[in-house]
Design a protein around this motif. Structure first.
Motif, PDB file in Angstrom:
ATOM      1  N   ASP A   1      31.792  45.949  38.028  1.00  0.00           N
ATOM      2  CA  ASP A   1      32.829  46.015  39.059  1.00  0.00           C
ATOM      3  C   ASP A   1      33.772  44.824  38.975  1.00  0.00           C
ATOM      4  O   ASP A   1      34.969  44.947  39.251  1.00  0.00           O
ATOM      5  N   VAL A   2      33.219  43.672  38.629  1.00  0.00           N
ATOM      6  CA  VAL A   2      34.000  42.449  38.508  1.00  0.00           C
ATOM      7  C   VAL A   2      33.484  41.674  37.301  1.00  0.00           C
ATOM      8  O   VAL A   2      32.274  41.594  37.086  1.00  0.00           O
ATOM      9  N   VAL A   3      34.412  41.093  36.525  1.00  0.00           N
ATOM     10  CA  VAL A   3      34.039  40.250  35.392  1.00  0.00           C
ATOM     11  C   VAL A   3      34.615  38.854  35.618  1.00  0.00           C
ATOM     12  O   VAL A   3      35.798  38.714  35.955  1.00  0.00           O
ATOM     13  N   THR A   4      33.783  37.827  35.450  1.00  0.00           N
ATOM     14  CA  THR A   4      34.236  36.444  35.598  1.00  0.00           C
ATOM     15  C   THR A   4      33.852  35.635  34.369  1.00  0.00           C
ATOM     16  O   THR A   4      32.991  36.034  33.583  1.00  0.00           O
ATOM     17  N   THR A   5      34.495  34.481  34.235  1.00  0.00           N
ATOM     18  CA  THR A   5      34.168  33.504  33.186  1.00  0.00           C
ATOM     19  C   THR A   5      34.654  32.158  33.700  1.00  0.00           C
ATOM     20  O   THR A   5      35.522  32.104  34.584  1.00  0.00           O
ATOM     21  N   PRO A   6      34.109  31.035  33.199  1.00  0.00           N
ATOM     22  CA  PRO A   6      34.370  29.755  33.859  1.00  0.00           C
ATOM     23  C   PRO A   6      35.801  29.226  33.814  1.00  0.00           C
ATOM     24  O   PRO A   6      36.176  28.444  34.687  1.00  0.00           O
ATOM     25  N   THR A   7      36.599  29.587  32.812  1.00  0.00           N
ATOM     26  CA  THR A   7      37.922  28.958  32.684  1.00  0.00           C
ATOM     27  C   THR A   7      39.000  29.978  32.330  1.00  0.00           C
ATOM     28  O   THR A   7      38.711  31.038  31.774  1.00  0.00           O
ATOM     29  N   PRO A   8      40.265  29.658  32.619  1.00  0.00           N
ATOM     30  CA  PRO A   8      41.357  30.550  32.229  1.00  0.00           C
ATOM     31  C   PRO A   8      41.409  30.772  30.725  1.00  0.00           C
ATOM     32  O   PRO A   8      41.745  31.865  30.270  1.00  0.00           O
ATOM     33  N   LEU A   9      41.098  29.741  29.940  1.00  0.00           N
ATOM     34  CA  LEU A   9      41.143  29.893  28.492  1.00  0.00           C
ATOM     35  C   LEU A   9      40.101  30.905  28.018  1.00  0.00           C
ATOM     36  O   LEU A   9      40.366  31.725  27.132  1.00  0.00           O
ATOM     37  N   ALA A  10      38.906  30.850  28.607  1.00  0.00           N
ATOM     38  CA  ALA A  10      37.871  31.821  28.253  1.00  0.00           C
ATOM     39  C   ALA A  10      38.299  33.227  28.663  1.00  0.00           C
ATOM     40  O   ALA A  10      38.055  34.198  27.939  1.00  0.00           O
ATOM     41  N   ALA A  11      38.945  33.346  29.828  1.00  0.00           N
ATOM     42  CA  ALA A  11      39.430  34.654  30.276  1.00  0.00           C
ATOM     43  C   ALA A  11      40.455  35.206  29.298  1.00  0.00           C
ATOM     44  O   ALA A  11      40.452  36.408  28.969  1.00  0.00           O
ATOM     45  N   LYS A  12      41.339  34.330  28.809  1.00  0.00           N
ATOM     46  CA  LYS A  12      42.346  34.766  27.836  1.00  0.00           C
ATOM     47  C   LYS A  12      41.682  35.276  26.565  1.00  0.00           C
ATOM     48  O   LYS A  12      42.083  36.305  26.002  1.00  0.00           O
ATOM     49  N   ALA A  13      40.649  34.567  26.091  1.00  0.00           N
ATOM     50  CA  ALA A  13      39.940  35.003  24.885  1.00  0.00           C
ATOM     51  C   ALA A  13      39.292  36.362  25.096  1.00  0.00           C
ATOM     52  O   ALA A  13      39.282  37.209  24.185  1.00  0.00           O
ATOM     53  N   MET A  14      38.761  36.595  26.286  1.00  0.00           N
ATOM     54  CA  MET A  14      38.126  37.884  26.567  1.00  0.00           C
ATOM     55  C   MET A  14      39.166  39.005  26.641  1.00  0.00           C
ATOM     56  O   MET A  14      38.900  40.139  26.269  1.00  0.00           O
ATOM     57  N   HIS A  15      40.367  38.681  27.145  1.00  0.00           N
ATOM     58  CA  HIS A  15      41.464  39.657  27.126  1.00  0.00           C
ATOM     59  C   HIS A  15      41.787  40.051  25.688  1.00  0.00           C
ATOM     60  O   HIS A  15      41.915  41.223  25.348  1.00  0.00           O
ATOM     61  N   GLU A  16      41.934  39.024  24.838  1.00  0.00           N
ATOM     62  CA  GLU A  16      42.453  39.240  23.487  1.00  0.00           C
ATOM     63  C   GLU A  16      41.427  39.849  22.539  1.00  0.00           C
ATOM     64  O   GLU A  16      41.791  40.644  21.662  1.00  0.00           O
ATOM     65  N   HIS A  17      40.159  39.476  22.692  1.00  0.00           N
ATOM     66  CA  HIS A  17      39.156  39.878  21.706  1.00  0.00           C
ATOM     67  C   HIS A  17      38.192  40.952  22.210  1.00  0.00           C
ATOM     68  O   HIS A  17      37.707  41.760  21.419  1.00  0.00           O
ATOM     69  N   ALA A  18      37.897  40.934  23.518  1.00  0.00           N
ATOM     70  CA  ALA A  18      36.997  41.945  24.068  1.00  0.00           C
ATOM     71  C   ALA A  18      37.782  43.063  24.767  1.00  0.00           C
ATOM     72  O   ALA A  18      37.189  44.045  25.214  1.00  0.00           O
ATOM     73  N   PHE A  19      39.109  42.871  24.870  1.00  0.00           N
ATOM     74  CA  PHE A  19      40.005  43.881  25.470  1.00  0.00           C
ATOM     75  C   PHE A  19      39.613  44.192  26.915  1.00  0.00           C
ATOM     76  O   PHE A  19      39.746  45.329  27.377  1.00  0.00           O
ATOM     77  N   LEU A  20      39.137  43.165  27.627  1.00  0.00           N
ATOM     78  CA  LEU A  20      38.849  43.299  29.054  1.00  0.00           C
ATOM     79  C   LEU A  20      40.118  42.942  29.817  1.00  0.00           C
ATOM     80  O   LEU A  20      40.616  41.822  29.730  1.00  0.00           O
ATOM     81  N   ARG A  21      40.651  43.890  30.564  1.00  0.00           N
ATOM     82  CA  ARG A  21      41.963  43.702  31.193  1.00  0.00           C
ATOM     83  C   ARG A  21      41.920  42.742  32.377  1.00  0.00           C
ATOM     84  O   ARG A  21      42.862  42.005  32.623  1.00  0.00           O
ATOM     85  N   LYS A  22      40.832  42.787  33.143  1.00  0.00           N
ATOM     86  CA  LYS A  22      40.759  41.983  34.369  1.00  0.00           C
ATOM     87  C   LYS A  22      39.552  41.058  34.301  1.00  0.00           C
ATOM     88  O   LYS A  22      38.408  41.505  34.397  1.00  0.00           O
ATOM     89  N   VAL A  23      39.815  39.773  34.113  1.00  0.00           N
ATOM     90  CA  VAL A  23      38.762  38.767  34.072  1.00  0.00           C
ATOM     91  C   VAL A  23      39.157  37.639  35.018  1.00  0.00           C
ATOM     92  O   VAL A  23      40.247  37.076  34.899  1.00  0.00           O
ATOM     93  N   LEU A  24      38.289  37.317  35.947  1.00  0.00           N
ATOM     94  CA  LEU A  24      38.563  36.286  36.942  1.00  0.00           C
ATOM     95  C   LEU A  24      38.042  34.938  36.459  1.00  0.00           C
ATOM     96  O   LEU A  24      36.834  34.783  36.258  1.00  0.00           O
ATOM     97  N   PRO A  25      38.912  33.949  36.251  1.00  0.00           N
ATOM     98  CA  PRO A  25      38.428  32.604  35.935  1.00  0.00           C
ATOM     99  C   PRO A  25      37.823  31.975  37.188  1.00  0.00           C
ATOM    100  O   PRO A  25      38.491  31.848  38.214  1.00  0.00           O
ATOM    101  N   LEU A  26      36.566  31.603  37.095  1.00  0.00           N
ATOM    102  CA  LEU A  26      35.855  31.044  38.249  1.00  0.00           C
ATOM    103  C   LEU A  26      34.907  29.961  37.752  1.00  0.00           C
ATOM    104  O   LEU A  26      33.962  30.231  37.007  1.00  0.00           O
ATOM    105  N   SER A  27      35.176  28.732  38.152  1.00  0.00           N
ATOM    106  CA  SER A  27      34.386  27.596  37.686  1.00  0.00           C
ATOM    107  C   SER A  27      32.900  27.792  37.976  1.00  0.00           C
ATOM    108  O   SER A  27      32.516  28.372  38.992  1.00  0.00           O
ATOM    109  N   ASN A  28      32.067  27.290  37.062  1.00  0.00           N
ATOM    110  CA  ASN A  28      30.620  27.294  37.304  1.00  0.00           C
ATOM    111  C   ASN A  28      30.259  26.477  38.531  1.00  0.00           C
ATOM    112  O   ASN A  28      29.215  26.696  39.143  1.00  0.00           O
TER     113      ASN A  28
END
Length: 398
Positions: A168-195
């Motif tokens: 339902d929701v995908v998160t990762t710790p930083t905006p840079l990691a979210a960008k990588a997931m957009h580009e390589h995993a083709f996940l459209r919506k990733v919320l950057p959320l600090s650990n």
């Protein structure tokens, strides 16, 4: 949702492919998430691999419940364990029957996280998925040529998108990691959320006097793995001027430790490099507080909790200009970035910081501490609570 439902305790199932006693950022986040949610009154269950050979079981006692799944060792890693789908799928299903979770939070798209997510989706249970890994992190443990590792990485990215795309929701710790997931995993919506970090836990206590040696210390904390590039730091220490008498303290264990020890001896640093191994929380806190500067030379950091811990202790930092580390440095204010793998540049930066008047280093440390405030663990836990209850969506800004 009614007000009473919005405040009622949740039954939370956290699925983690690595969890203490493992020493890494993902394991520590899973532990802190469980601890934090339990302290907020939720019924927390953690599902993780067994740490040794044996049948699946539930650990006795504790403020939250930890369930261990049958697992198997990996020849190329000293503690990592993997779970085979045909051994765990039924046990995961039976655990859902017993626990009846309101929400599932998976920490990875590999074995435990993947099949826990599938079971939750099948039952219509809300899923939050957090990614702590880059597929390239696996490279040191794959005994294959680079061209084959690249294929494995591409497949892993694809699998990440396929698995986490069902959450339902995908998160990762930083905006840079979210960008990588957009580009390589083709996940459209990733919320950057600090650990998140409990910064106060690393500060001096009222009236406490920190015993510091008469020589400066550069500190590294983390797994002694290839991608951490601790060898670059050892080379840099060897290149600093002799009159500085700079010492290096290394906290952690891992597969490259013997090679690092041999390197220190070869460079004549035997009495200036201390391998402290695995330490408890109090020893770690004191190590941060007595350090002159903290260094993270790794090139595969999604956030680097240990850097946040060092900054919480008001320590200047020297970080490789790679992955998410640049987000933790204001050059010249709380420390510096250096070119990855460049031990000469790192040596110059070490010399520069150590040669500063103590008052100027203290100002750098205070800036580190102030920058940590936006990574408050309380804010992170509150955001995850909102995500669990469906009050916040991945398109919103945190």
């Amino acid at each position: 949702m009614t007000d009473s439902a919005a405040r009622s305790p949740l039954t939370i199932l956290i699925a983690a492919d690595t969890y203490p006693p493992h020493i890494n950022g993902a394991a520590q986040f899973g532990y802190r998430l469980a601890k934090g949610m339990s302290a907020r009154g939720h019924n927390v269950h953690v599902l993780a691999p067994h740490t040794t050979k044996g049948k699946s079981f539930t650990e006795p006692g504790g403020d939250w419940t930890v369930h261990r799944l049958r697992s198997h060792s990996v020849p190329t890693h000293d503690y990592w364990r993997i779970c085979f789908p045909w051994e765990i799928k039924r046990e995961i299903s039976m655990l859902f029957d017993r626990v009846q979770p309101d929400v599932v939070h998976v920490q990875c798209h590999y074995m435990v996280g993947e099949y826990t997510l599938y079971e939750a989706v099948k039952r219509g249970i809300r899923v939050v998925a957090t990614n702590h890994f880059m597929p390239e992190n696996l490279n040191p443990f794959l005994p294959f040529p680079q061209w084959f590792k690249s294929i494995v990485a591409r497949n892993s990215w694809r699998d990440m998108g396929r698995v986490m795309g069902k959450a339902d929701v995908v998160t990762t710790p930083t905006p840079l990691a979210a960008k990588a997931m957009h580009e390589h995993a083709f996940l459209r919506k990733v919320l950057p959320l600090s650990n998140g970090i409990d910064a106060a836990a690393y500060e001096p206590r009222p009236g406490e006097q920190i015993e510091r040696p008469d020589h400066p210390i550069v500190l590294f904390v983390g797994r002694l793995a290839e991608e951490k590039h601790v060898d670059v730091l050892i080379d840099a220490v060897a290149k600093t001027p002799d009159h500085l008498n700079l010492h290096l303290e290394i906290i952690g264990g891992g597969e490259v430790k013997p090679a690092l020890k041999a390197q220190a001896e070869r460079l004549g640093l035997g009495d200036r490099v201390r391998f402290l191994g695995l330490v408890d929380d109090e020893e770690l806190r004191l190590a941060y507080l007595r350090a002159t500067v903290f260094c993270q030379p790794g090139t595969a950091e999604l956030q680097s909790l240990v850097t946040l811990e060092a900054m919480s202790a008001s320590t200047p930092v020297l970080l490789a200009n790679a992955m998410a580390l640049p987000h933790l440095v204001e050059n010249g204010s709380n420390g510096y970035l250096f070119t990855p793998h460049d031990s000469s540049e790192l040596s110059r930066r070490l010399t520069e910081i150590i040669s500063l008047p103590e008052a100027e280093r203290e100002l750098m440390g205070k800036m580190s501490r102030s920058m940590v405030e936006k990574h408050s663990i309380d804010a992170t836990l509150s955001t995850f609570e909102d995500l669990y209850r469906g009050r916040l969506h991945e398109t919103e800004t945190v």
